[in-house]
Write a protein that holds these residues in place. Structure first.
Motif, PDB file in Angstrom:
ATOM      1  N   VAL A  95       0.858  -1.178   0.000  1.00 51.20           N
ATOM      2  CA  VAL A  95       0.000   0.000   0.000  1.00 51.20           C
ATOM      3  C   VAL A  95       0.896   1.230   0.000  1.00 51.20           C
ATOM      4  O   VAL A  95       1.834   1.326   0.796  1.00 51.20           O
ATOM      5  N   PHE A  96       0.598   2.164  -0.894  1.00 46.23           N
ATOM      6  CA  PHE A  96       1.280   3.460  -0.934  1.00 46.23           C
ATOM      7  C   PHE A  96       0.290   4.516  -0.489  1.00 46.23           C
ATOM      8  O   PHE A  96      -0.851   4.539  -0.953  1.00 46.23           O
ATOM      9  N   VAL A  97       0.721   5.384   0.405  1.00 44.25           N
ATOM     10  CA  VAL A  97      -0.121   6.462   0.902  1.00 44.25           C
ATOM     11  C   VAL A  97       0.484   7.784   0.459  1.00 44.25           C
ATOM     12  O   VAL A  97       1.612   8.121   0.839  1.00 44.25           O
ATOM     13  N   ASN A 142      -0.621   0.729   7.441  1.00 43.15           N
ATOM     14  CA  ASN A 142       0.558  -0.040   7.043  1.00 43.15           C
ATOM     15  C   ASN A 142       1.165   0.409   5.716  1.00 43.15           C
ATOM     16  O   ASN A 142       1.971  -0.298   5.139  1.00 43.15           O
ATOM     17  N   GLY A 143       0.770   1.582   5.237  1.00 44.49           N
ATOM     18  CA  GLY A 143       1.227   2.017   3.922  1.00 44.49           C
ATOM     19  C   GLY A 143       2.611   2.646   3.918  1.00 44.49           C
ATOM     20  O   GLY A 143       3.074   3.167   4.936  1.00 44.49           O
ATOM     21  N   ASP A 157       7.598   7.757 -10.185  1.00 42.80           N
ATOM     22  CA  ASP A 157       8.914   7.096 -10.158  1.00 42.80           C
ATOM     23  C   ASP A 157       9.128   6.393  -8.822  1.00 42.80           C
ATOM     24  O   ASP A 157       9.591   5.245  -8.773  1.00 42.80           O
ATOM     25  N   ALA A 158       8.796   7.073  -7.729  1.00 39.28           N
ATOM     26  CA  ALA A 158       8.977   6.496  -6.389  1.00 39.28           C
ATOM     27  C   ALA A 158       8.086   5.270  -6.196  1.00 39.28           C
ATOM     28  O   ALA A 158       8.536   4.240  -5.670  1.00 39.28           O
ATOM     29  N   ILE A 159       6.843   5.353  -6.633  1.00 37.16           N
ATOM     30  CA  ILE A 159       5.921   4.227  -6.486  1.00 37.16           C
ATOM     31  C   ILE A 159       6.401   3.027  -7.295  1.00 37.16           C
ATOM     32  O   ILE A 159       6.437   1.897  -6.789  1.00 37.16           O
TER      33      ILE A 159
END
Length: 171
Positions: A95-97, A142-143, A157-159
């Motif tokens: 998970v990305f926040v 938990n992201g 790019d980061a994701i």
């Protein structure tokens, strides 16, 4: 959809729609959850409700499960917010926040049209968004935090980089 599946979350105004569009532009399988999976319903039961409220903005859990089970793509990104994410979050490999500071959030909301959630003249919605920004109560705990104040290309790019670095062992 993907052998690996990731959820991209964040409060309104953090850039989930922009991230989805950029991922799609780059050729990634990206689902705009707020447009393709969302409806108004009870977060616990999934029963449809009427009227537009933040608390009832949920995703169709069965559709999410079906999409995750279809492994035609190497990776799929599910972008958007949902009040029932606890019902399907365990299906994702990560998970990305997306996070922004309050000034950036207010500037982005100021740029929204009046008919969009949190747009100009929608005082009650904007107050809710600011409260959620402060409390983080609607965000998965938990992201992996992504700084969404940088240009959208850098956010994506980061994701992409983190999704590659954090491949699950089941492959």
């Amino acid at each position: 959809m993907g052998i690996r599946n990731y959820l991209i979350e964040g409060i309104s105004g953090t850039g989930k729609t922009s991230v989805c569009k950029e991922l799609q532009r780059r050729g990634y399988d990206a689902i705009h959850g707020d447009r393709e999976l969302a409806y108004q319903g009870d977060p616990e039961t999934g029963t449809r409700t009427y009227g537009v409220t933040h608390e009832h903005h949920i995703w169709d859990v069965d559709k999410v499960k079906d999409l995750v089970a279809n492994q035609n793509e190497s990776v799929t990104f599910f972008c958007g917010g949902s009040r029932n994410f606890s019902k399907f979050i365990d299906l994702f490999d990560g998970v990305f926040v997306l996070e922004v500071d309050l000034d950036t959030l207010n500037r982005r909301l100021d740029e929204r049209p009046e008919d969009e959630w949190g747009g100009k003249g929608r005082k009650t919605e904007r107050e809710l968004i600011v409260r959620l920004h402060q409390t983080k109560e609607d965000i998965p705990k938990n992201g992996m935090i992504i700084d969404a104040t940088v240009p959208i290309e850098e956010v994506v790019d980061a994701i992409v980089r983190l999704s590659e670095e954090n491949k699950p062992e089941r492959q």
